[in-house]
Design a protein around this motif. Sequence first.
Motif, PDB file in Angstrom:
ATOM      1  N   GLN A 227       0.852  -1.185   0.000  1.00 54.65           N
ATOM      2  CA  GLN A 227       0.000   0.000   0.000  1.00 54.65           C
ATOM      3  C   GLN A 227       0.893   1.241   0.000  1.00 54.65           C
ATOM      4  O   GLN A 227       1.586   1.511   0.982  1.00 54.65           O
ATOM      5  N   PRO A 228       0.924   2.001  -1.090  1.00 53.35           N
ATOM      6  CA  PRO A 228       1.785   3.185  -1.151  1.00 53.35           C
ATOM      7  C   PRO A 228       1.326   4.267  -0.175  1.00 53.35           C
ATOM      8  O   PRO A 228       0.157   4.657  -0.170  1.00 53.35           O
ATOM      9  N   LEU A 229       2.247   4.741   0.651  1.00 57.46           N
ATOM     10  CA  LEU A 229       1.950   5.772   1.632  1.00 57.46           C
ATOM     11  C   LEU A 229       3.125   6.734   1.710  1.00 57.46           C
ATOM     12  O   LEU A 229       4.255   6.365   1.374  1.00 57.46           O
ATOM     13  N   THR A 230       2.878   7.946   2.130  1.00 56.59           N
ATOM     14  CA  THR A 230       3.966   8.899   2.314  1.00 56.59           C
ATOM     15  C   THR A 230       3.897   9.529   3.697  1.00 56.59           C
ATOM     16  O   THR A 230       2.841   9.550   4.336  1.00 56.59           O
ATOM     17  N   CYS A 231       5.036  10.021   4.130  1.00 57.09           N
ATOM     18  CA  CYS A 231       5.129  10.699   5.421  1.00 57.09           C
ATOM     19  C   CYS A 231       5.857  12.023   5.206  1.00 57.09           C
ATOM     20  O   CYS A 231       6.895  12.070   4.533  1.00 57.09           O
ATOM     21  N   ASN A 232       5.326  13.086   5.774  1.00 56.99           N
ATOM     22  CA  ASN A 232       5.930  14.414   5.674  1.00 56.99           C
ATOM     23  C   ASN A 232       7.002  14.552   6.753  1.00 56.99           C
ATOM     24  O   ASN A 232       6.697  14.627   7.943  1.00 56.99           O
TER      25      ASN A 232
ATOM     26  N   GLU B 267      18.535  11.758   0.684  1.00 56.60           N
ATOM     27  CA  GLU B 267      18.610  11.087  -0.610  1.00 56.60           C
ATOM     28  C   GLU B 267      17.235  10.633  -1.089  1.00 56.60           C
ATOM     29  O   GLU B 267      16.919  10.724  -2.287  1.00 56.60           O
ATOM     30  N   LYS B 268      16.403  10.152  -0.157  1.00 57.32           N
ATOM     31  CA  LYS B 268      15.122   9.550  -0.542  1.00 57.32           C
ATOM     32  C   LYS B 268      13.962  10.536  -0.609  1.00 57.32           C
ATOM     33  O   LYS B 268      12.944  10.250  -1.244  1.00 57.32           O
ATOM     34  N   LYS B 269      14.089  11.667   0.031  1.00 57.17           N
ATOM     35  CA  LYS B 269      12.944  12.587   0.090  1.00 57.17           C
ATOM     36  C   LYS B 269      12.599  13.129  -1.295  1.00 57.17           C
ATOM     37  O   LYS B 269      13.460  13.283  -2.161  1.00 57.17           O
ATOM     38  N   VAL B 270      11.321  13.367  -1.487  1.00 57.78           N
ATOM     39  CA  VAL B 270      10.845  14.035  -2.699  1.00 57.78           C
ATOM     40  C   VAL B 270      10.052  15.252  -2.256  1.00 57.78           C
ATOM     41  O   VAL B 270       9.545  15.310  -1.128  1.00 57.78           O
ATOM     42  N   ILE B 271       9.944  16.220  -3.129  1.00 59.49           N
ATOM     43  CA  ILE B 271       9.232  17.448  -2.789  1.00 59.49           C
ATOM     44  C   ILE B 271       7.765  17.307  -3.188  1.00 59.49           C
ATOM     45  O   ILE B 271       7.449  17.018  -4.339  1.00 59.49           O
ATOM     46  N   GLY B 272       6.890  17.487  -2.201  1.00 57.06           N
ATOM     47  CA  GLY B 272       5.461  17.380  -2.434  1.00 57.06           C
ATOM     48  C   GLY B 272       4.888  18.635  -3.063  1.00 57.06           C
ATOM     49  O   GLY B 272       5.587  19.639  -3.233  1.00 57.06           O
TER      50      GLY B 272
ATOM     51  N   GLY C  70       5.528  21.829  -1.283  1.00 57.82           N
ATOM     52  CA  GLY C  70       6.905  22.098  -0.930  1.00 57.82           C
ATOM     53  C   GLY C  70       7.405  21.290   0.250  1.00 57.82           C
ATOM     54  O   GLY C  70       8.514  21.529   0.750  1.00 57.82           O
ATOM     55  N   ASP C  71       6.600  20.316   0.717  1.00 58.18           N
ATOM     56  CA  ASP C  71       6.999  19.491   1.860  1.00 58.18           C
ATOM     57  C   ASP C  71       7.977  18.408   1.419  1.00 58.18           C
ATOM     58  O   ASP C  71       7.991  17.983   0.262  1.00 58.18           O
ATOM     59  N   ASN C  72       8.796  17.957   2.374  1.00 54.40           N
ATOM     60  CA  ASN C  72       9.705  16.842   2.140  1.00 54.40           C
ATOM     61  C   ASN C  72       8.983  15.543   2.481  1.00 54.40           C
ATOM     62  O   ASN C  72       8.582  15.334   3.631  1.00 54.40           O
TER      63      ASN C  72
END
Length: 288
Positions: free
Chosen positions: A216-221, A264-269, A272-274
């Motif tokens: 299940q794809p999930l993200t965390c800020n 290295e792994k963070k992407v910008i939402g 502008g959140d990491n």
Amino acid sequence: MSSELKSLIHNPEEYHKKLQFMTKHMNYDEKNRIKEVFEEHMSKKNYHKLRVLSVGSGNGKIEELFITFLANTCPEVFYIGVDPDDKELRQFNTLTISKKAQKQWENVAFKFHNERIEDYMEKADKGEVAGKFHLIVAIHSVYHFTDPVNTIQRLYDKLERDGILVNVTVSGDVGKLQRILATHFDDPKIQYMNSEWIEEKMREQLPDTTMTSVIQPLTCNITACFDEESGEGNDLLDFLTQIPSFRKNTTKVIQDEVFGFLNEKKVIGPNGDNLISIDAGYLVLQQE
């Protein structure tokens, strides 16, 4: 490995407090997803009296929707919750009383055991407690098993024919972070692992068992984690690493490795959140 640092789970109250910060920064409703998994795997089954074992059941909130699904699907449900945290089980019991007062869960009989799952299974082997189930669920509890692979196999052996065991473990970037932390820390109360590791080990251990896995794809800020002065960011960092006061209690080498990985792994939402991925890996084992 460091054996001196004690993980967050040694202080259950602090653990659950920081868990709330974690869920606050995530983008999903896990209760709904868990309900969907059980609907998918149980829709074709016809149980008159369903026996369920919840491993590390906590306060019941994350299982609330699928308990309602089971109550609406089966005439009778016998539901056992096992958890070493007495406070969490008392809250679960309060939830059951509230639901029954609302004319829900009236056909569900609950029994709670305040102990480790390993201790419960020893009693089950002796016939002292219920030992066979149609459904066993372990939601983010495998990290606290003394021997995860052996315990999952023993749980699998407690299934009735055609029963299912569902294990939920972290995956994604945070799952990879778990494996990095495993090289640094050695605490018997916490196992740093991810869903991929669990699936690999279980396929080795039970090669003839029907297994399905779903991510299940999930993200965390994690934006606040990079702010040393942010109390909420430090709480989130502590939960991600399972190390209390991570910045204070770990070496610069470990901190550089962890923050290097996060950078290295963070992407910008979109705002502008990491963001990093904190996927949930569902491994379903079916007893033939």
